[in-house]
Design an enzyme around this catalytic site. Sequence first.
Site, PDB file in Angstrom:
ATOM      1  N   ASP A  65       8.121  -4.795   3.188  1.00  0.00           N
ATOM      2  CA  ASP A  65       6.909  -5.293   3.823  1.00  0.00           C
ATOM      3  C   ASP A  65       6.604  -6.680   3.279  1.00  0.00           C
ATOM      4  O   ASP A  65       5.843  -6.841   2.332  1.00  0.00           O
ATOM      5  CB  ASP A  65       5.737  -4.338   3.582  1.00  0.00           C
ATOM      6  CG  ASP A  65       4.448  -4.867   4.208  1.00  0.00           C
ATOM      7  OD1 ASP A  65       4.506  -5.947   4.863  1.00  0.00           O
ATOM      8  OD2 ASP A  65       3.403  -4.232   4.046  1.00  0.00           O
TER       9      ASP A  65
ATOM     10  N   ASP B 122       8.659   3.524   1.865  1.00  0.00           N
ATOM     11  CA  ASP B 122       7.566   2.996   2.684  1.00  0.00           C
ATOM     12  C   ASP B 122       6.940   1.795   1.961  1.00  0.00           C
ATOM     13  O   ASP B 122       6.631   1.884   0.770  1.00  0.00           O
ATOM     14  CB  ASP B 122       6.526   4.131   2.854  1.00  0.00           C
ATOM     15  CG  ASP B 122       5.501   3.841   3.929  1.00  0.00           C
ATOM     16  OD1 ASP B 122       5.766   3.000   4.804  1.00  0.00           O
ATOM     17  OD2 ASP B 122       4.427   4.488   3.894  1.00  0.00           O
TER      18      ASP B 122
HETATM   19 ZN   LIG Z   1       2.246   1.604   6.640  1.00  0.00          ZN
END
Ligand SMILES: [Zn+2]
Length: 349
Positions: free
Chosen positions: A105, A83
Site C-alpha cells: 500500500d 494486507d
Molecule cells: Zn484495506
Amino acid sequence: MPLVSTRQLLDEAAKGGYGVGAFNVNDMEQIQAIMEAAKETNSPVIIQASRGARAFAQDNYLFHLILAANELYPEIPIAMHLDHGNSFETCVSAIKLGYSSVMMDGSLKEDGKTPASFEENVAITKKVVDYAHERGVAVEGEIGVLGGIEDGHGAGGSGLDHVTDPDQAVEFAEKTGVDSLAIAIGTSHGAYKFTKKPDGSVLKMDLLIAIHKRLPKTHLVMHGSSSVPKDLQDIINQYGGKLKETWGVPVEEIQLGIKNGVRKINVDTDNRLAITGAIRKVFAESPEKFDPRDYMKPARAAMQKVVAQRMVQFGQAGHAGDYKAISIADMAKGYKDGSLSTRPLVAAK
Ligand SMILES: [Zn+2]
C-alpha cells in the site's frame, strides 16, 4: 495442494465471472471459521493478515495456522495474503515466511497514515513487484486513499478525500505491473463507513465502472467492503454494546462491482461484529460461565455463518474444485517467460 497465489485465484475468478472474499484473521478460531465456511460452500479462499494481526499473533503462530488449514483442507485453494504492507521490508518479511501474495500500500507513506505522492507510490510498488514476481508472489497495489483507520493503518477522514482518478489508475497499472489494483471509491475501513444507506454521492460505483472500462482486464480490489448489517449491530447493542448507528457497503453494490472487474473483496468488520455479538450474548445470558470455549464456539459459528453468506453472495461458492494450484516456483517461471505478463490492457477513453 500448495498455497495458491492470489494471481491464479483471481485469474480463475475473472474467467468464472465471480468475486472472492478476502477475510482478515488474527487467531485460530477465525481461521477455523473461514475454512469451515469454505468447506460448507466449496469455495476457494483468500486469508489475509495485516501488520496488526502479525504483531498480535506473532508471525510463526499465524503462518503455521495457515499451513495447518492447508493440511486439513487439501481440496480447497487457499491464498495467504499480506494486507496493507507499508514498506518494502514488510512485504519481503511476508514473502520470506511463505505468503503467496502481498499488498504494497504505497498510497500512504511508511507511517501508514500520511498520503504519499503518485511518484512515491509508483516507485515503492514497482520495487516490491520486481522482488515478488521474481519469487512467484503476486502483488496488489493501491491507487487513491481509503478513508478511516483500521489496526492503526489509514489516513482517517472520509473515503471521499482521495478517490481514485481513472487516468492515474491506468498510469499506475502500466508503470508498476501489479497483479491487482485496490481503488478508492468512497469506502472506509472500520465499522463507521456511512451515516446513512450509501447512494452514488458517497459510494462512487460510477467511478469504479469508469476505471474498469479503461482497464478491462485488471483485477480490481474493493477494500473497506463490510456490509455492517443491522442485525449484527443489533445483537451487540441488545446485549449491552454501544455501537452508533452506521451503514456499510450494501452487498448489491459489491455484486455490481463484481460485474465490473472487482475480483477481491476485503471483509473484516462484519466478522468482528459477528464474533463480538455472539460473545456478548453468552456473557449476558449465562454470566455464570467462565470456560472460554463456551463463548468462543458460538463466536466461531457466528463468523462462519457470515463468511459462508458472503462466499455465496460473491459467487465464489462451488468453485473450489475448478483448478489445481500452480506452485509459487512455477508462478515465478510464468512471470519470467511473460505468460503471466502484468502489462495491462488499456482501453481508449
Ligand atoms: Zn484495506
